[in-house]
Design a protein around this motif. Structure first.
Motif, short mmCIF file in Angstrom:
data_model
loop_
_atom_site.label_atom_id
_atom_site.label_comp_id
_atom_site.label_asym_id
_atom_site.label_seq_id
_atom_site.Cartn_x
_atom_site.Cartn_y
_atom_site.Cartn_z
N LEU A 100 135.57 -24.09 -22.64
CA LEU A 100 135.06 -25.13 -21.73
C LEU A 100 134.09 -24.56 -20.69
CD1 LEU A 100 138.37 -27.13 -21.42
CD2 LEU A 100 136.17 -28.17 -21.91
N GLY A 159 139.78 -24.24 -9.22
CA GLY A 159 139.81 -24.67 -10.61
C GLY A 159 141.02 -25.54 -10.90
N GLY A 160 141.11 -25.96 -12.15
CA GLY A 160 142.20 -26.83 -12.56
C GLY A 160 143.56 -26.20 -12.37
N THR A 161 143.62 -24.89 -12.55
CA THR A 161 144.90 -24.20 -12.40
C THR A 161 145.42 -24.34 -10.98
OG1 THR A 161 144.21 -22.65 -14.10
CG2 THR A 161 146.02 -21.94 -12.68
N ASN A 164 146.39 -28.01 -10.31
CA ASN A 164 147.70 -28.33 -10.88
C ASN A 164 148.83 -27.68 -10.08
OD1 ASN A 164 146.63 -29.90 -12.89
ND2 ASN A 164 146.65 -28.30 -14.45
N HIS A 205 148.14 -28.34 -20.61
CA HIS A 205 147.61 -27.02 -20.30
C HIS A 205 148.72 -26.06 -19.85
CE1 HIS A 205 145.07 -24.01 -18.11
NE2 HIS A 205 144.31 -24.24 -19.18
N SER A 207 148.84 -24.06 -17.58
CA SER A 207 148.98 -23.86 -16.13
C SER A 207 150.12 -24.68 -15.54
CB SER A 207 147.67 -24.14 -15.40
OG SER A 207 147.24 -25.46 -15.61
N GLY A 260 142.53 -35.70 -21.44
CA GLY A 260 141.67 -34.75 -22.15
C GLY A 260 142.38 -33.42 -22.31
N THR A 262 143.13 -29.70 -23.58
CA THR A 262 142.18 -28.61 -23.73
C THR A 262 141.76 -28.41 -25.19
OG1 THR A 262 143.38 -27.63 -21.90
CG2 THR A 262 141.78 -26.22 -23.01
N ASP A 287 146.26 -34.67 -15.07
CA ASP A 287 145.44 -33.47 -15.22
C ASP A 287 144.16 -33.86 -15.97
OD1 ASP A 287 144.21 -31.10 -15.68
OD2 ASP A 287 145.89 -30.14 -16.73
N ALA A 289 141.32 -32.14 -15.76
CA ALA A 289 140.42 -30.97 -15.64
C ALA A 289 139.25 -31.11 -16.62
CB ALA A 289 141.18 -29.68 -15.90
N ASP A 316 137.85 -30.96 -12.89
CA ASP A 316 137.05 -29.73 -12.89
C ASP A 316 135.57 -30.06 -13.05
OD1 ASP A 316 138.77 -27.65 -12.49
OD2 ASP A 316 138.81 -26.96 -14.56
N HIS A 318 133.35 -27.85 -12.83
CA HIS A 318 132.73 -26.72 -13.55
C HIS A 318 133.00 -26.76 -15.05
CE1 HIS A 318 136.43 -24.12 -12.14
NE2 HIS A 318 136.72 -24.68 -13.28
N LYS A 319 133.71 -27.78 -15.50
CA LYS A 319 133.85 -27.94 -16.96
C LYS A 319 132.95 -29.04 -17.47
CE LYS A 319 138.41 -26.09 -17.82
NZ LYS A 319 139.82 -26.45 -17.81
#
Ligand SMILES: *Cc1c(COP(=O)(O)O)cnc(C)c1O
Length: 497
Positions: A100, A159-161, A164, A205, A207, A260, A262, A287, A289, A316, A318-319
């Protein structure tokens, strides 16, 4: 002898490299020269130079640092060209379809350059001033796009991590407070917490589990719920799992729906799950992300229905909003719930100086010093526009569908899902024997030779290949040429053995 009255420090050059008005022309020159090297990176034919050419061991002297180093800008750029730019992975290249990582937008790069150069830290008003408002406005914009209520709020994260992590933290502390009157932030661990249970789909995910462990609840506090043949969480299986945990004497405290996944890009049935969370009176986190940005599209908005009921949301940028890392946000339905992370430090944001008109964003973040990552999104929304981003996302979705239709009758491949977002999971099956090994061989060979980067994942215990499509400039022909490479490579598997 130590002298405390006399300066004994001699500075040997380098002081002109500090960024200020005296160095502004040097700054311009450095940026200009760096840009020239970045241009040749963009012009490279291959997404990666391949393993043999990058050959890191022979370049270890370039990586090493000598304490008296004083390279010129040209020398330093030349070293980084040899070490990195000539070899590294180019996410904008059509043959990069692995993870991603999105190609980035020019306005976002301008925002990032300004943010890095000015070096604003956004944790307190007195360090960030109007940057605080720009971040707040970006949060407001995405909360509105998701139709969250007026009480909603959010904060940029790494980030998503991390988003979450914050979701599980708020859910944990809120439950402990409301049901047991416990203040975990002040007083730490309580035995009751070991009975806390979260529910998410088995395709969620990693995470979620990792964060549950970091929060002291262990992997076992996350109960994976079965998915149907479109990789979506089954609501009846969710209810059964919750009931089972209750019978065991455990305490269901939150549900995570993935917007969505991963691997498959599948959306859990958010609306139905939100009702289940409401019935049990427990935290509901979405989630998003990967898929949250699809709220900007016409095609996928309906899949995000019910997100406005969520207690918290991960997204996210950035994704799927074409931003350089990091750019991500954590949103909550009620801003009051940030109380579980807020801290008032005497030197930074003392409680007695709290002023609603000049907010300190640190009160919503688990980070202290924090980059002005909202600026690149601001530039993007001003220059590229949310509608255009939505059309990019629709484009990559249809690309995945086209690929699905191209492969579904090809006997060389086995497909396991119809893309709901922009990934396609499949495997090469011609030849029948050692299917797992052949697929891994294909992935590794294409990568090492610098031909293409395809991801691999597991499904039902078997190895599959995965395309993650995030480049709206890619065409179906680009993808089919990677498919050809896969077939050609598969034929060499026997020779290889
Ligand atoms: C990528 C991803 C994450 C983690 O996000 P990072 O920004 O990599 O920390 C979380 N959830 C889902 C569904 C993801 O796809």
């Amino acid at each position: 002898m130590l002298l405390d009255t006399q300066t004994t420090v001699t500075i040997k050059g380098g002081i002109d490299q500090l960024f200020d008005s005296k160095s502004k022309y040097t700054y311009e020159e450095y940026i200009h020269k760096a840009t020239q090297h970045i241009k040749s990176f963009l012009d490279r034919d291959q997404f990666y130079s391949g393993d043999s050419q990058s050959d890191f061991e022979s370049k270890s002297d370039l990586v090493a640092i000598d304490e008296n180093a004083n390279l010129s800008i040209d020398e330093a750029l030349q070293e980084i060209k040899t070490l990195f730019l000539d070899h590294t992975i180019a996410f904008h290249h059509p043959n990069y379809v692995a993870h991603l990582n999105c190609p980035v937008l020019l306005p976002a790069l301008v925002g990032d350059l300004i943010a890095s150069s000015v070096n604003t830290a956004v944790e307190t008003w007195d360090q960030s001033t109007s940057a605080t408002f720009i971040e707040q406005e970006m949060i407001r914009w995405i909360c509105d796009a998701m139709k969250l209520p007026k009480t909603a709020d959010g904060v940029f994260t790494s980030g998503g991590t991390q988003s979450n992590f914050m979701a599980l933290l708020l859910a944990r502390d809120d439950y402990a407070f409301k049901h047991f009157g416990l203040n975990l932030k002040e007083n730490g661990w309580s035995g009751e917490v070991s009975k806390f249970r979260f529910f998410c789909s088995e395709k969620a995910h990693f995470s979620i589990q990792k964060n549950a462990a970091l929060l002291g609840m262990g992997y076992h506090s996350v109960i994976p719920v079965a998915t149907d043949d479109t990789m979506k969480m089954k609501p009846d299986a969710l209810v059964q799992a919750i009931e089972k945990e209750k019978q065991l004497g455990n305490l269901p405290i939150g549900i995570v729906a993935t917007a969505g996944t991963t691997d498959f890009g599948s959306f859990d049935p958010i609306q139905t799950i939100s009702k289940i969370a409401k019935e049990y009176g427990i935290w509901f986190h979405v989630d998003g992300a990967y898929g949250g940005s699809y709220v900007l599209t016409e095609t996928h908005q309906h899949l995000l229905k019910g997100i406005e009921q969520a207690d918290s949301v991960t997204i996210d940028f950035h994704k799927t909003m074409f931003q350089p890392v990091c750019s991500s946000a954590f949103l909550v339905k009620d801003t009051k719930n940030f109380k579980y992370v807020s801290y008032y430090a005497d030197y930074l944001n003392p409680l007695e100086h709290r002023n609603e008109d000049y907010p300190n964003l640190i009160e919503k973040s688990i980070q202290t010093t924090r980059r002005f990552d909202a600026l690149k999104l601001w530039f993007t929304l001003k220059m590229t526009g949310a509608k255009t981003i939505g059309s990019f996302l629709e484009k990559v979705h249809y690309l995945a569908l086209d690929l699905y239709h191209s492969l579904k009758d090809d006997p060389c491949f086995e497909l396991v899902h119809k893309p709901e977002l922009s990934t396609l999971v499949f495997r090469y099956v011609a030849g029948q024997e050692n299917i797992d090994a052949v697929n891994l061989y294909i992935k590794n060979t294409l990568f090492k030779s610098g031909q293409a980067s395809v991801a691999s994942t597991k499904f039902n215990g078997n190895t599959y290949l995965k395309f993650t499509l995030l480049n709206p400039k890619s065409t179906i022909d680009d993808l089919l040429s990677i498919i050809e490479m896969i077939k050609e490579t598969a034929k060499t598997y026997k020779n290889y053995n």
